[in-house]
Write an enzyme that holds these catalytic residues in place. Structure first.
Site, short mmCIF file in Angstrom:
data_model
loop_
_atom_site.label_atom_id
_atom_site.label_comp_id
_atom_site.label_asym_id
_atom_site.label_seq_id
_atom_site.Cartn_x
_atom_site.Cartn_y
_atom_site.Cartn_z
N CYS A 65 0.84 -1.20 0.00
CA CYS A 65 0.00 0.00 0.00
C CYS A 65 0.87 1.25 0.00
O CYS A 65 1.89 1.31 0.68
CB CYS A 65 -0.92 -0.01 1.22
N CYS A 69 0.35 4.86 7.01
CA CYS A 69 -0.31 4.68 8.31
C CYS A 69 0.64 3.93 9.26
O CYS A 69 1.03 2.79 8.99
CB CYS A 69 -1.62 3.90 8.13
N CYS A 72 0.26 0.22 10.37
CA CYS A 72 -0.23 -0.79 9.42
C CYS A 72 0.85 -1.67 8.80
O CYS A 72 1.79 -1.18 8.16
CB CYS A 72 -1.02 -0.12 8.31
N CYS A 109 -16.85 -9.07 5.48
CA CYS A 109 -16.18 -7.79 5.25
C CYS A 109 -14.91 -8.01 4.45
O CYS A 109 -14.03 -8.76 4.87
CB CYS A 109 -15.79 -7.13 6.56
N CYS A 140 -19.82 -5.94 3.49
CA CYS A 140 -19.09 -4.75 3.90
C CYS A 140 -17.77 -4.75 3.14
O CYS A 140 -17.18 -5.82 2.95
CB CYS A 140 -18.82 -4.80 5.41
N CYS A 200 -19.64 2.16 8.71
CA CYS A 200 -18.86 1.48 9.75
C CYS A 200 -17.62 2.34 9.95
O CYS A 200 -16.77 2.42 9.06
CB CYS A 200 -18.50 0.07 9.29
N ARG A 272 -18.05 -2.41 18.00
CA ARG A 272 -17.33 -3.66 17.70
C ARG A 272 -16.01 -3.75 18.43
O ARG A 272 -15.15 -2.88 18.33
CB ARG A 272 -17.08 -3.79 16.19
N1 SAM Z 1 -6.74 0.54 3.10
C1 SAM Z 1 -8.02 0.87 3.56
C2 SAM Z 1 -8.03 2.01 4.53
O1 SAM Z 1 -7.02 2.29 5.16
O2 SAM Z 1 -9.09 2.64 4.68
C3 SAM Z 1 -8.76 -0.32 4.16
C4 SAM Z 1 -8.04 -1.30 5.05
S1 SAM Z 1 -7.32 -0.68 6.56
C5 SAM Z 1 -6.26 -2.02 7.01
C6 SAM Z 1 -8.66 -0.72 7.72
C7 SAM Z 1 -8.41 -0.29 9.14
O3 SAM Z 1 -7.74 -1.32 9.86
C8 SAM Z 1 -7.56 0.92 9.40
O4 SAM Z 1 -8.23 2.12 9.21
C9 SAM Z 1 -7.19 0.75 10.87
O5 SAM Z 1 -8.16 1.38 11.68
C10 SAM Z 1 -7.24 -0.78 11.07
N2 SAM Z 1 -5.91 -1.33 11.34
C11 SAM Z 1 -4.93 -1.54 10.45
N3 SAM Z 1 -3.81 -2.02 11.03
C12 SAM Z 1 -4.08 -2.13 12.36
C13 SAM Z 1 -3.34 -2.56 13.50
N4 SAM Z 1 -2.06 -2.96 13.40
N5 SAM Z 1 -3.95 -2.55 14.70
C14 SAM Z 1 -5.23 -2.14 14.82
N6 SAM Z 1 -5.98 -1.72 13.78
C15 SAM Z 1 -5.43 -1.70 12.56
FE1 SF4 Z 2 -2.86 1.25 3.36
FE2 SF4 Z 2 -2.85 0.11 5.76
FE3 SF4 Z 2 -3.18 2.72 5.56
FE4 SF4 Z 2 -5.15 1.07 4.70
S1 SF4 Z 2 -4.41 1.31 6.81
S2 SF4 Z 2 -4.34 2.88 3.65
S3 SF4 Z 2 -3.90 -0.64 3.95
S4 SF4 Z 2 -1.33 1.57 4.97
#
Ligand code: SAM
Ligand code: SF4
Ligand code: DTB
Length: 325
Positions: A65, A69, A72, A109, A140, A200, A272
């Site tokens: 990606c 973030c 992530c 989802c 979802c 959500c 949730r």
């Molecule tokens: N890429 C898209 C986005 O960021 O909107 C969808 C997938 S993203 C992985 C969905 C959500 O997963 C993120 O917004 C975050 O809140 C949660 N998430 C991701 N990594 C995480 C982690 N290590 N611990 C807790 N929540 C996490």
């Molecule tokens: Fe990409 Fe992870 Fe951020 Fe979603 S949460 S935009 S998958 S880096």
């Protein structure tokens, strides 16, 4: 009626969208037993207190990606030993959805590691939504930011929920993500709302933010013109290689307080208990359900990190007399 019951009754009767920081801080500051009692009382007025909604997650496109973030594992910027996977073929998605349905999930989802979907990618996702819906499950997806046109197309495909999190307070956000703004997120959520889909939307706690930031997150969520139908509260899952790999863990009681605060502020939303359950004891999860959490992800994997085994969850529900819905 006691003064406390009277106060709770009043709070429950109106869905508020004008929460101040002080109002929310006052909830957090309540004695723990009073806060949990209030949350449970409100919970019972709006939901079956012994029923928990169950969703299953599937990562339909994993890793690589472009975003940064900080929590992530799927960001291309961090070395997290993740197996990257392109968009999954429809047949594999259908097979996973069937297993989820057989295990009692009512919602499926699908998540993709995108900043936003490319138009060429949306067609295959729409096919997935249609097929899963035809199997009799709610659908979802979480695909990142959406344009108006993409939102409309998903709505037309029959999508029930779109997941897009605010993640944290506006003030702390810049410490976590720099490649898209808080306003970008609010805009996508607004588009989903305008298209008439269920929202959500929640966040992550345990990222080193302060209580003031948790308050800011809940204030943003509850002060939207309509509360999100589903509010995922994720406990940070620390993944090696991400900037958040190390740090102090959040006090579990503060996590439970956060669940209770969300329940009191958004009485009719599903709250949730989302990522992070793998590291929580059965007792802690039970306390979260008591504080008003009424939805979880079933299945031994979230998107890329482990989740409790379905069998363990079924046993926990059995021991707590909870039915999965
Ligand atoms: N890429 C898209 C986005 O960021 O909107 C969808 C997938 S993203 C992985 C969905 C959500 O997963 C993120 O917004 C975050 O809140 C949660 N998430 C991701 N990594 C995480 C982690 N290590 N611990 C807790 N929540 C996490
Ligand atoms: Fe990409 Fe992870 Fe951020 Fe979603 S949460 S935009 S998958 S880096
Ligand atoms: C949400 O709030 N939590 C889920 C879902 N929405 C998409 C994702 C949690 C991901 C945890 C890290 C991982 O497994 O990659």
């Amino acid at each position: 009626m006691s003064v406390m019951m009277d106060k709770i009754e009043k709070r429950n009767d109106m869905l508020r969208h004008d929460w101040t920081v002080d109002d929310i801080a006052a909830l957090y500051d309540m004695p723990f037993n009073d806060l949990i009692f209030e949350a449970q009382t409100i919970h019972r007025k709006n939901f079956d207190a012994n029923a928990v909604q169950v969703s299953t997650l599937l990562s339909i496109k994993t890793g690589k990606c472009s975003e940064d973030c900080g929590y992530c594992p799927q960001s291309a910027r961090y070395d997290t030993e993740l197996e990257n996977e392109p968009l999954m073929p429809l047949s594999e998605v259908i097979a996973a959805a069937k297993i989820a349905k057989d295990n009692g999930s009512s919602r499926f989802c699908m998540g993709a590691a995108w900043r936003s979907p490319k138009d060429k990618d949306l067609g295959p996702v729409i096919e997935m939504v249609k097929e899963v819906k035809a199997m009799g499950m709610e659908t979802c997806v979480t695909l990142g930011m959406l344009s108006d046109k993409q939102t409309e197309e998903l709505k037309e495909a029959g999508l029930d929920y779109y997941n897009h999190n605010l993640d944290t307070s506006p003030e702390y956000y810049g410490e976590v993500i720099t490649t898209r703004t808080y306003q970008d997120r609010l805009d996508t959520i607004q588009r989903v709302r305008n298209a008439g889909m269920n929202v959500c939307c929640g966040g992550i706690v345990g990222m080193g933010e302060s209580r003031r930031d948790r308050i800011g997150l809940f204030q943003e969520l509850a002060n939207q013109p309509q509360h999100p139908e589903s509010v995922p509260i994720n406990m940070l899952v620390r993944v090696s290689g991400t900037p958040m790999e190390n740090g102090d863990d959040l006090d579990p009681l503060e996590f439970i307080r956060s669940v209770a605060v969300a329940r009191v502020m958004m009485p009719k939303s599903y709250v949730r208990l989302s990522a992070g359950r793998e590291k929580m004891s059965d007792e802690m999860q039970a306390m979260c359900f008591f504080a008003g959490a009424n939805s979880i992800f079933y299945g031994d994997k979230l998107l890329t990190t482990p989740n409790p085994e379905t069998n363990d969850d079924m046993q926990l529900f059995e021991r707590l007399g909870i039915k999965a819905i």
